[in-house]
Write an enzyme that holds these catalytic residues in place. Structure first.
Site, PDB file in Angstrom:
ATOM      1  N   LYS A 104       0.925  -1.299  -0.019  1.00  0.00           N
ATOM      2  CA  LYS A 104       0.003  -0.013  -0.019  1.00  0.00           C
ATOM      3  C   LYS A 104       0.901   1.246   0.015  1.00  0.00           C
ATOM      4  CE  LYS A 104      -4.516   0.781  -0.038  1.00  0.00           C
ATOM      5  NZ  LYS A 104      -5.654  -0.082  -0.392  1.00  0.00           N
ATOM      6  N   ASP A 144      -6.811   4.388  -4.849  1.00  0.00           N
ATOM      7  CA  ASP A 144      -7.285   4.156  -3.601  1.00  0.00           C
ATOM      8  C   ASP A 144      -8.195   5.299  -3.404  1.00  0.00           C
ATOM      9  OD1 ASP A 144      -7.798   2.193  -1.249  1.00  0.00           O
ATOM     10  OD2 ASP A 144      -7.019   3.955  -0.109  1.00  0.00           O
TER      11      ASP A 144
END
Ligand code: NAD
Length: 427
Positions: A104, A144
């Protein structure tokens, strides 16, 4: 909250370990990330000043393949959050059997305060800073919260410039014209919809009698609200960061999407308006939305929305986690006592990374699929993995969350053990 987000994420692993035979080596390997990077990103602002933003990228585990995970632009991004999201990605990719590990990234910024030029310079600056840490066979970013295909397009262009060759497979969620996959933008919502539809008969529920509230009306929240309302579910409430709207009769979701889209004042990067400005509906706060007496509650905004503080006030029968980490472990325990079933993020929102995988495959083969090929393959995977996790939950008499972790953990430990564990060396 005293516990860090990563401590909370690790609790889920500890709960699953009790239900799956797993070596000490595998447990040790999964306790900490493979590599974490914090970078400073200098950006020349439109007024000539220089601002330095903090960026992060965590590659949690690559035992099953190159790491994969989105990039978030939000003021609250920090190392603990990015590490936790990378941990969840590791388990999500394993839960739906993708040949990827988890990662991430993010930048601590309120992107709505930047001009479009500043946003582009920040996006390119982030890639300059992490370029040695990523790549199609190493780590593959994607969108995201508050990042989107436009931003992925700038990023893949910057990465290709650094590498002096086109590298479409290095980033997914790109615009179609730059090698994106058809179906990627709605994939997270559609994957969640396939999982919900698979579970409906098992829960003995029917669409027309099912009321739904959705928190968050961004990429995934709007998509799932739209799919559910078109399929006949009664979507009675939706919200965004500014508040929500409620109608007992059910909302006209496509018209809300049109309203949000026509209110884009930022030339297709961000929507500046809110669903709560649609005056003909009753307005409600996000706290009220979470506490509505509905059949299905879908948190699709950010983590830590249902905690020990409000879990007791939740009245929904079922919670489908479309956001990452919206329910804390402490809230899980309270909800379980109240008989509210939670269907976990690592299964429910896995459609996005699944179609990102399809995009990566298409980029590497240079052969592009049709929308029905993408959606059929997505459906096949979501249905099979949802049913398997349901079976594990029933066989072991554990929650769907623990079952999803058990399922993922079995695949991860197989990969760890294939490399040789202590048992190979010590008789
Ligand atoms: P987005 O930026 O497109 O949308 C986020 C939405 O949440 C916006 O409507 C925003 O107004 C709303 N929001 C923000 N704070 C809120 C609050 N406090 N209360 C209510 N609403 C709030 O982001 P997204 O891509 O839709 O992601 C949403 C969630 O889904 C995140 O948890 C993300 O990690 C997860 N997710 C996204 C993808 C993807 O493909 N984009 C894939 C898997 C999981």
């Amino acid at each position: 909250m005293s516990e860090s987000l990563f401590d909370q994420a690790s609790e889920r692993l500890a709960q699953a370990i009790a239900h799956v035979p797993i070596s000490e080596d595998a447990i040790e390997r999964l306790k900490s990330p493979k590599a974490s990077l914090q970078v400073s990103i200098p950006v020349r602002m439109d007024d000539g000043t220089l601002k330095v933003f903090q960026g992060y990228r965590v590659r949690y585990n690559d035992l099953r393949g190159p790491t994969k995970g989105g990039i978030r632009f939000h003021p609250s991004v920090n190392m603990d959050e990015v590490k936790s999201l990378a941990f969840w990605m590791t388990f999500k990719c394993a839960a739906v059997n993708l040949p990827f590990g988890g990662a991430k990234g993010g930048v601590a910024v309120d992107p709505k305060q930047l001009s479009k030029f500043e946003l582009e310079r920040l996006s390119r600056g982030y890639i300059d800073a992490i370029a040695d840490f990523m790549g199609a066979d190493v780590d593959i970013p994607a969108p995201d919260v508050q990042t989107n295909p436009t931003i992925m397009g700038w990023m893949v262009d910057q990465y290709s410039t650094i590498q002096r060759k086109l590298c479409p497979a290095a980033i997914t969620g790109k615009p179609l014209a730059m090698g994106g996959s058809i179906g990627r933008e709605t994939a997270t919502g559609l994957g969640a919809f396939f999982a919900i539809e698979t579970l409906m008969p098992l829960l003995k529920m029917e669409r027309e009698q099912t009321t739904v509230a959705v928190q968050g009306f961004g990429n995934v929240g709007a998509a799932i609200a739209d799919l559910m309302s078109k399929a006949g579910y009664k979507v009675v409430a939706v919200s965004d960061s500014k508040g929500g709207i409620y109608s007992e009769k059910g909302l006209d979701v496509p018209s809300i999407i049109n309203y949000k889209q026509s209110a884009r004042k930022f030339q297709a990067v961000y929507c500046q308006d809110s669903v709560c400005n649609i005056v003909e509906h009753k307005t409600i706060s996000n706290a009220e939305l979470l506490q509505l007496d509905v059949d299905i509650l879908i948190p699709a905004a950010l983590e830590n929305q249902i905690t020990e503080v409000n879990a007791d006030l939740i009245r929904a029968k079922y919670i489908f986690e479309v956001a990452n980490g919206p329910v804390t472990p402490a809230a899980d325990a309270i909800l379980e006592k109240k008989g509210i079933m939670v269907f976990p993020d690592i299964l429910i929102n896995a459609g996005g990374v699944t179609v990102s995988y399809f995009e990566w495959v298409q980029n590497r083969s240079g052969f592009y699929w049709t929308l029905s090929e993408v959606n059929d393959r997505l459906k096949q995977s979501m249905v099979a993995e949802t049913l398997r996790i349901w079976e594990i939950a029933n066989e072991k008499q554990i929650s769907m969350r623990t079952a999803a972790y058990v399922h993922a953990l079995s695949r991860l430990s197989e990969a760890i053990e294939a490399k040789g564990t202590r048992d190979y060396y010590i008789q």
